[in-house]
Design a protein around this motif. Structure first.
Motif, mmCIF file in Angstrom:
data_model
loop_
_atom_site.group_PDB
_atom_site.id
_atom_site.type_symbol
_atom_site.label_atom_id
_atom_site.label_comp_id
_atom_site.label_asym_id
_atom_site.label_seq_id
_atom_site.Cartn_x
_atom_site.Cartn_y
_atom_site.Cartn_z
ATOM 1 N N UNK A 42 47.413 41.545 50.676
ATOM 2 C CA UNK A 42 46.872 41.106 49.392
ATOM 3 C C UNK A 42 45.741 42.044 48.997
ATOM 4 N N UNK A 43 45.916 42.717 47.861
ATOM 5 C CA UNK A 43 44.895 43.626 47.339
ATOM 6 C C UNK A 43 44.179 42.912 46.199
ATOM 7 N N UNK A 44 42.990 42.424 46.493
ATOM 8 C CA UNK A 44 42.249 41.588 45.545
ATOM 9 C C UNK A 44 41.588 42.424 44.455
ATOM 10 N N UNK A 91 50.049 41.657 45.584
ATOM 11 C CA UNK A 91 50.527 41.361 46.931
ATOM 12 C C UNK A 91 51.698 42.276 47.254
ATOM 13 N N UNK A 92 51.554 43.045 48.333
ATOM 14 C CA UNK A 92 52.613 43.950 48.787
ATOM 15 C C UNK A 92 53.368 43.275 49.932
ATOM 16 N N UNK A 93 54.686 43.298 49.874
ATOM 17 C CA UNK A 93 55.514 42.646 50.884
ATOM 18 C C UNK A 93 55.925 43.643 51.971
ATOM 19 N N UNK A 94 55.832 43.194 53.216
ATOM 20 C CA UNK A 94 56.319 43.947 54.376
ATOM 21 C C UNK A 94 55.842 45.400 54.352
ATOM 22 N N UNK A 120 37.833 49.731 44.246
ATOM 23 C CA UNK A 120 38.715 50.332 45.242
ATOM 24 C C UNK A 120 38.983 49.360 46.383
ATOM 25 N N UNK A 121 40.212 49.419 46.897
ATOM 26 C CA UNK A 121 40.614 48.600 48.039
ATOM 27 C C UNK A 121 41.318 49.513 49.033
ATOM 28 N N UNK A 122 40.863 49.494 50.285
ATOM 29 C CA UNK A 122 41.464 50.317 51.336
ATOM 30 C C UNK A 122 42.374 49.451 52.195
#
Length: 287
Positions: A42-44, A91-94, A120-122
């Motif tokens: 999950x990239x908030x 939200x990225x799956x797998x 930014x999200x790492x």
């Protein structure tokens, strides 16, 4: 009472009108995300705009260049069909190692005083240990330096290593004079001078706290003494052979073997034919 309230009301309205509006702001609840491989990430991305009720939302991924993840209301490239968006949170799956990296959430609000905001999200994708590869010699000679190696190239974060002999863990040496060293980061077990008691079955365990530890197949290492008697005997035999060859060659030389050999080579010597004038000269001399 009502008259006092009515006097303050215009002042409150005036202050509200004069107070500056908050421009577009963008933030993330989790700027650093760590998830295991093949799980969801999950990239908030949270935002607040000043006036614009329908800002443009974009996600980009940094790499060798900058590529689009989400643009004009659709996911792009490898994210198609395996990502969803809620507000501006993705939200990225797998996820796999290909998904690891730095992402940027951009909010564009043309009607606001400040028209662009970003955060930014790492994403770090964790990989549990795989079965490590182990290099364990089958035999060694007492007193020699021996290194046993253990390595897992794929675990993230990098694995740490521990060694076992006959299913019992080998403890870290506690003093500088120990006969062995263990590097838990590189996976090397080094014996400064192996002894007979170091013979046994060795194995290595790799762990990184992400998944269950993995161990390599145990292998037997035998430590053998140097056969001093055999080494000395071999040296003596070689020395005797050298002496015999040298003495034999000297005796043959003294007995003229090589000279006779050269003489025999001249027995069959045929002189070159003489010219006719030389023959006549010889005849006249004899007369």
């Amino acid at each position: 009472m009502m008259e006092g309230t009515s006097l303050y009301l215009p002042i409150v309205v005036l202050l509200m009108q004069c107070s500056p509006s908050v421009p577009v702001t963008v933030s993330s609840n989790s700027p650093k995300v760590e998830v295991r491989e093949f799980s969801d990430a999950v990239l908030s991305c949270k935002f607040h705009t000043e006036k614009d009720q329908h800002p443009r939302i974009e996600w980009k991924k940094k790499g060798k260049g900058v590529s689009f993840v989400y643009y004009e209301g659709h996911f792009k490239g490898p994210f198609q069909g395996r990502a969803t968006i809620d507000g501006a949170t993705v939200t990225l799956r797998k996820v796999t190692q290909e998904d690891a990296g730095e992402y940027r959430c951009e909010i564009s609000a043309p009607q606001d005083t400040v028209t662009l905001g970003e955060t930014n999200v790492t994403l770090k994708v964790l990989v549990p240990p795989n079965t490590p590869s182990c290099e364990i010699p089958s035999s060694a000679v007492t007193g020699s330096v021996v290194k046993l190696r253990c390595r897992d190239q794929q675990s993230i974060p990098p694995a740490t290593y521990s060694w076992y002999k006959d299913n019992l863990q080998i403890s870290q040496p506690r003093h500088a004079n120990a006969t062995y060293l263990i590097n838990s980061l590189t996976g090397v077990l080094e014996f400064k001078a192996v002894a007979k008691e170091d013979t046994g079955r060795y194995s290595c365990l790799a762990s990184n706290g992400v998944g269950p530890p993995k161990t390599c197949e145990a292998k037997h290492m035998a430590i053998e003494d140097v056969n001093i008697t055999a080494v000395v005997a071999a040296v003596v035999v070689v020395a005797l052979l050298v002496m015999v060859c040298s003495c034999g060659g000297l005796l043959l030389h003294r007995n003229g073997f090589f000279s006779r050999h050269r003489g025999r080579s001249n027995v069959n010597y045929v002189p070159p034919p003489q010219e006719p004038q030389d023959f006549k000269h010889t005849q006249s001399f004899m007369l």
